[in-house]
Design an enzyme around this catalytic site. Structure first.
Site, PDB file in Angstrom:
ATOM      1  N   CYS A   1       1.118  -0.909   0.283  1.00 47.34           N
ATOM      2  CA  CYS A   1      -0.122  -0.172   0.071  1.00 47.34           C
ATOM      3  C   CYS A   1       0.665   1.453  -0.059  1.00 47.34           C
ATOM      4  O   CYS A   1       1.879   0.925  -0.396  1.00 47.34           O
ATOM      5  CB  CYS A   1      -0.787  -0.292   1.311  1.00 47.34           C
ATOM      6  SG  CYS A   1      -0.355  -0.608   2.534  1.00 47.34           S
TER       7      CYS A   1
ATOM      8  N   ILE B   1      -3.095  -8.519  -0.691  1.00 45.00           N
ATOM      9  CA  ILE B   1      -2.029  -9.138  -0.663  1.00 45.00           C
ATOM     10  C   ILE B   1      -2.154 -10.507   0.288  1.00 45.00           C
ATOM     11  O   ILE B   1      -2.182 -11.278  -0.069  1.00 45.00           O
ATOM     12  CB  ILE B   1      -0.323  -9.046  -1.506  1.00 45.00           C
ATOM     13  CG1 ILE B   1      -0.401  -7.182  -1.751  1.00 45.00           C
ATOM     14  CG2 ILE B   1      -0.068  -9.970  -1.293  1.00 45.00           C
ATOM     15  CD1 ILE B   1      -1.367  -7.644  -3.823  1.00 45.00           C
TER      16      ILE B   1
ATOM     17  N   ILE C   1       8.028  -7.931 -21.752  1.00 51.22           N
ATOM     18  CA  ILE C   1       7.888  -7.366 -23.384  1.00 51.22           C
ATOM     19  C   ILE C   1       9.154  -6.798 -24.274  1.00 51.22           C
ATOM     20  O   ILE C   1       9.791  -6.882 -24.051  1.00 51.22           O
ATOM     21  CB  ILE C   1       7.415  -5.375 -22.487  1.00 51.22           C
ATOM     22  CG1 ILE C   1       7.141  -4.050 -23.096  1.00 51.22           C
ATOM     23  CG2 ILE C   1       9.156  -5.341 -21.175  1.00 51.22           C
ATOM     24  CD1 ILE C   1       5.559  -4.482 -22.669  1.00 51.22           C
TER      25      ILE C   1
END
Length: 632
Positions: free
Chosen positions: A2, A58, A295
């Site tokens: 967070c 999580i 990627i």
């Protein structure tokens, strides 16, 4: 995972005022924790205090809501991050009689602190930023993890003490616009990032990795302390085979500990040594096919996705591959760069953002290979010690200066091509007869001389790295161990980890780095340097530990890296914007850059007379940040 925020008003104000400010700070970082938020606000006779957080759930999805309080409600914590050894720590506390109300790692930190105080911070294996308000001691403690994986900024004004996971939360609640830090400007234009303890703003600081702040609410004074860690003694006469086996065990152990989650999880897989090993280890412990993500670039010369495809096939993962081009940059560059809240020009930030964005469509957590080069000695720049010593012993300094001046013309390139010419020129620029070669080679944007030329006199600072050298107790970084320690406090904390944290959290994705494990770092520091770099073979012990599980020679294949072809993009889709930043009136009013040097430097790049990619990209990123903050 967070983000956290906190405010101490040095004179008392209403709880509503504190909550309103915290709400504003929290709303600016919703991307870090879209699942829920939490607040505490309290008003005392001589101060008011508030802490808040945004949560990306999580672990312990049902009972892990924050803030979490002690049984007597006198101690409270807000926490950002993950503690990977929280189960072992919890078990030990339970054996001594501690009773837990949740299954969260946040409560483990709180209970440890209750029992052992700030001494307990050194036992935490994880990535974190947290703050604890202890009414018994009338103090607030604010801590950051060992490597600096999670960010933490703070500032102290005459009225307030404020801390936050992101700069935007602080800047937007101040009742004035902070001034630019000259130190921050110089560091950025040398390194391409700003390492702790500095930021781009005067009097707003990053808490250094492995440190905590103790704030005394009675005196309104704060002090920064290092978290005292226990270190391992140097290994004496350990065989390479024994060390190799232990390294392998530690890597498996770390991957397993960083795989604990109550949500879907995958890996970034570039096809390089580090991400391939992490993906392999995860696939072997998983009960089903793992998800892997890579990627690539539509520009063929920059694309290396074939390597990740090979590993994905070998480990049998569900592989997802994405390719980006200039159009993707045009549509997203504003939000990517400005989310850093300060100038940041690592060209790898762009693909990291896109792989995070695509990955988040499938999983909530991704393991990465980050840190493998620092822990095991894997960068090409680690050759610099050997090369500098050999070169300076053979080539007299006057001859070197002639070669260096000649290289500006003989090795000049017109396009963003990071081949042999680029590497030789970079090496020549970093050669030092005074022992500063490593500090020069990590200066990715400008050398000290170049920086002194492009900045106006009021902004230029010499001896830029002095305090970092003092921290490392060495003016000269000459050994592999010293290179790695320089990287830990500069390149890793300020560059790589900032890049991964901001771009992944911008997409509400948690990234975990198994190689960034204190056990691994401590152990490799005890080994002979030849185990890490044997001759010219980098990461020798890591590759030897896993080579039997990969095709022959696979782990020896070179990899280009994860940068983007921004030098070419600056001449096309970004050209008009870049040209606006070298308008004489604009630069004169700004007063930071020397017009006579900066304008030709940029124009030569735009006209393809000389490739100045890294210098011009740093200038562009700075001006984009500056115009957004001070001119909008």
């Amino acid at each position: 995972m967070c983000g956290i925020n906190g405010i101490i008003n040095k004179t008392s104000c209403s709880e509503n005022e504190i909550t309103a400010a915290l709400t504003k700070m929290n709303n600016l970082i919703i991307h870090r924790g879209p699942d829920e938020d939490g607040f505490i606000a309290t008003k005392q006779d001589n101060f008011s205090l508030g802490m808040a957080m945004r949560r990306l759930s999580i672990i312990d999805l049902s009972t892990g809501k924050q803030p979490i309080y002690s049984d007597d409600k006198k101690i409270v914590i807000v926490f950002n991050g993950e503690i990977y050894n929280y189960r072992e720590l919890k078990s030990k506390l339970e054996e001594s009689g501690t009773v837990f109300k949740t299954n969260s790692d946040t409560e483990v930190i709180l209970r440890l602190y209750e029992k052992h105080g700030v001494e307990s911070f050194k036992w935490l294996d994880g990535m974190f930023g947290f703050s604890i308000y202890d009414q018994h001691k009338n103090k607030v403690f604010i801590a950051r993890d060992f490597f600096g994986e999670k960010p933490l900024y703070y500032t102290s004004t005459s009225k307030q003490f404020i801390w936050a996971s992101e700069l935007k939360s602080i800047v937007n609640v101040l009742d004035f616009k902070p001034e630019i830090s000259k130190k921050g400007v110089n560091l950025f234009l040398r390194l391409t990032y700003i390492p702790a303890p500095y930021s781009i703003y005067d009097n707003i600081f990053k808490l250094e990795a492995n440190h905590y702040i103790a704030y005394d609410l009675k005196t309104n004074a704060h002090k920064v302390h290092e978290i005292c860690q226990e270190t391992l003694p140097k290994e004496e006469n350990i065989s390479f085979e024994d060390a190799k086996k232990h390294v392998k065990d530690l890597v498996y152990e770390s991957v397993n500990s960083r795989s604990i989650a109550d949500v879907p999880l995958g890996t970034f897989l570039s096809g390089g040594v580090d991400s391939s090993i992490v993906s392999l280890c995860l696939s072997q412990s998983a009960t089903k096919k793992i998800e892997t993500f890579s990627i690539g670039f539509k520009e063929a010369k920059m694309d290396e996705t074939a390597k990740s495809q090979l590993v994905a096939k070998m480990i049998g993962s569900n592989h997802h591959e994405f390719k980006i081009g200039e159009d993707d940059l045009k549509n997203n560059i504003h939000e990517i760069l400005l989310n850093f809240d300060e100038p940041f020009s690592d060209t790898a930030a762009l693909p990291t953002y896109f792989v995070s964005k695509k990955t988040r469509d499938y999983v909530k957590v991704a393991l990465t290979g980050d840190g493998g080069d620092e822990v095991f000695g894997g960068y090409n720049k680690y050759y610099v010690g050997k090369m500098n010593t050999r070169y300076t012993n053979i080539v007299p300094k006057p001859i070197h200066n002639i070669l260096l001046n000649s290289s500006k013309f003989l090795l000049a390139t017109k396009n963003d091509n990071r081949g042999k010419r680029f590497k030789i020129k970079k090496m020549l620029k970093s050669v030092s007869y005074e022992g500063d070669q490593y500090w020069d080679i990590i200066s990715l944007a400008n050398t000290e001389k170049e920086l002194s030329e492009i900045l106006t006199q009021p902004y230029y600072i010499d001896n830029l790295y002095g305090e970092y050298k003092d921290t490392l107790y060495s003016n000269k970084a000459e050994s592999l161990t010293e290179f790695r320690h320089v990287d830990k406090i500069l390149s890793l904390e300020g560059g790589m980890l900032a890049k991964v944290d901001r771009t992944s959290m911008q997409n509400s994705l948690e990234c975990r780095a198994p190689f960034l494990n204190k056990k691994l770092w401590d152990y490799t520091n005890t080994l002979p340097e030849s185990y890490l770099m044997k001759g010219w073979n980098k990461k020798h012990i890591l590759k030897e530990a896993f080579k039997d599980q990969f095709p022959d020679e696979f782990l020896e294949k070179s990899k280009k890296g994860f940068g983007s072809p921004v030098g070419n993009w600056l001449k096309s889709s970004l050209k008009k914007e870049l040209e606006s930043y070298i308008e004489p009136n604009y630069l004169s009013n700004q007063g930071i850059f020397n017009l006579d040097i900066m304008i030709p430097l940029v124009q030569n790049h735009l006209d393809s007379k000389r490739d100045n990619t890294f210098r011009v990209w740093a200038f562009y990123c700075f001006q984009k940040w500056y115009s957004n903050i001070y001119l909008n």
